[in-house]
Scaffold this motif. Structure first.
Motif, PDB file in Angstrom:
ATOM      1  N   GLN A  76       0.577  -1.097  -0.015  1.00  0.00           N
ATOM      2  CA  GLN A  76       0.490   0.024  -0.096  1.00  0.00           C
ATOM      3  C   GLN A  76       0.769   1.226  -0.062  1.00  0.00           C
ATOM      4  O   GLN A  76       0.110   2.238  -0.141  1.00  0.00           O
ATOM      5  N   ARG A  77       2.199   0.991  -0.268  1.00  0.00           N
ATOM      6  CA  ARG A  77       3.424   1.841   0.361  1.00  0.00           C
ATOM      7  C   ARG A  77       3.488   3.252  -1.280  1.00  0.00           C
ATOM      8  O   ARG A  77       3.144   3.881  -1.163  1.00  0.00           O
ATOM      9  N   THR A  78       3.226   2.549  -1.793  1.00  0.00           N
ATOM     10  CA  THR A  78       3.091   3.047  -3.410  1.00  0.00           C
ATOM     11  C   THR A  78       2.161   1.915  -4.778  1.00  0.00           C
ATOM     12  O   THR A  78       1.558   1.166  -4.217  1.00  0.00           O
ATOM     13  N   PRO A  79       1.931   3.288  -5.410  1.00  0.00           N
ATOM     14  CA  PRO A  79       1.515   2.650  -6.430  1.00  0.00           C
ATOM     15  C   PRO A  79       1.809   1.778  -6.885  1.00  0.00           C
ATOM     16  O   PRO A  79       3.616   1.369  -7.239  1.00  0.00           O
ATOM     17  N   ALA A  80       1.516   0.440  -8.001  1.00  0.00           N
ATOM     18  CA  ALA A  80       1.660  -0.298  -8.772  1.00  0.00           C
ATOM     19  C   ALA A  80       2.439   0.098 -10.000  1.00  0.00           C
ATOM     20  O   ALA A  80       2.174   1.447 -10.721  1.00  0.00           O
TER      21      ALA A  80
END
Length: 268
Positions: A76-80
């Motif tokens: 959840q820390r960064t977008p794909a």
């Protein structure tokens, strides 16, 4: 990458999936073991994703899919890495659904260049479809949404939420306890409802005046954040910084209410 998106097709696909779950609501046996719970949650994810993919494949054949696993904090820390993708929270509030109580929705987000471009939240029990497109406003059943314009904290509804991070050695439980105490001391009505995205959509609709959460819950938030923002809400962290993907707290309200809450939080 498609510059234009066919919004009615997306809304129809989400409504179809939600209405199947509505038909089967309260027909499952309430899970009594961890294994039963995990299996029923997996079944919900599998069926919902299959239904949405099947209905959207013809219109959006090149857009990949990602499941928003709210138990995976690191994810959840960064977008794909994809330039464009569907982010599907198959059922926000699945525990409520399995327990035969209200408070569950179907959420879907189209992410482009690391930001939500379009999001939809469908509440089958209320027959309410919330959606927003970046820069084009937010709507519920075709009606434009606007946030609350209250000024008196004594009649405001504030909600607090929490996610699935490990809270045993992080101080998060203590931080959340302090948050709830400050809300109870200052706001007329304080609640915890369950489906995070729907609560954020309710901020956009003026039904909830303030949403606060002290841990990370990006996948549960993202659909509702776009709806709240496009309705005029301010999207911050609980430290008063602008929220960005990976922020570990969330504060959503109209600007005047956010400012009052931050003053309350900083007071000794």
């Amino acid at each position: 990458m498609q510059n234009e998106i066919n919004i009615p097709v997306i809304l129809d696909a989400v409504r179809k999936a939600g209405n199947v779950f509505l038909r089967d609501y309260k027909q499952n046996s309430i899970p009594k073991t961890r294994d039963e719970l995990l299996q029923q949650l997996e079944d919900i994810d599998t069926w919902c994703l299959h239904s949405l993919q099947q209905d959207l494949l013809l219109e959006f054949p090149a857009i990949p899919w990602h499941i928003g696993d709210e138990f995976d904090t690191d994810a959840q820390r960064t977008p794909a890495e994809n330039a464009e993708y569907w982010l599907c929270d198959a059922m926000d509030g699945a525990i409520q659904y399995l327990q035969h109580i209200p408070g569950w929705t179907i959420n879907l987000v189209l992410v482009r260049d690391g930001k939500p471009l379009f999001s939809v939240i469908y509440d089958p029990l209320a027959n309410e479809m919330f959606w927003a497109k970046d820069g084009e406003g937010a709507f519920m059943n075709g009606k434009a949404l606007t946030i609350s314009d209250k000024t008196d904290l004594g009649i405001m509804l504030a909600v607090f939420e929490y996610g699935h991070q490990d809270k045993s050695n992080t101080g998060l439980n203590e931080k959340m306890g302090d948050t709830v105490t400050k809300l109870l001391d200052n706001f007329g009505i304080v609640r915890n409802y369950g489906p995070h995205g729907l609560q954020l959509a309710y901020v956009g609709a003026g039904r909830i005046d303030l949403f606060v959460q002290e841990d990370m819950d990006t996948f549960n938030w993202i659909a509702g954040l776009l709806i709240a923002r496009e309705s005029g809400a301010e999207i911050l962290t609980t430290d008063g910084d602008l929220w960005k993907w990976g922020s570990e707290s969330l504060l959503v309200a109209q600007k005047r209410i956010s400012e009052k809450y931050l003053q309350i939080k900083s007071a000794k």
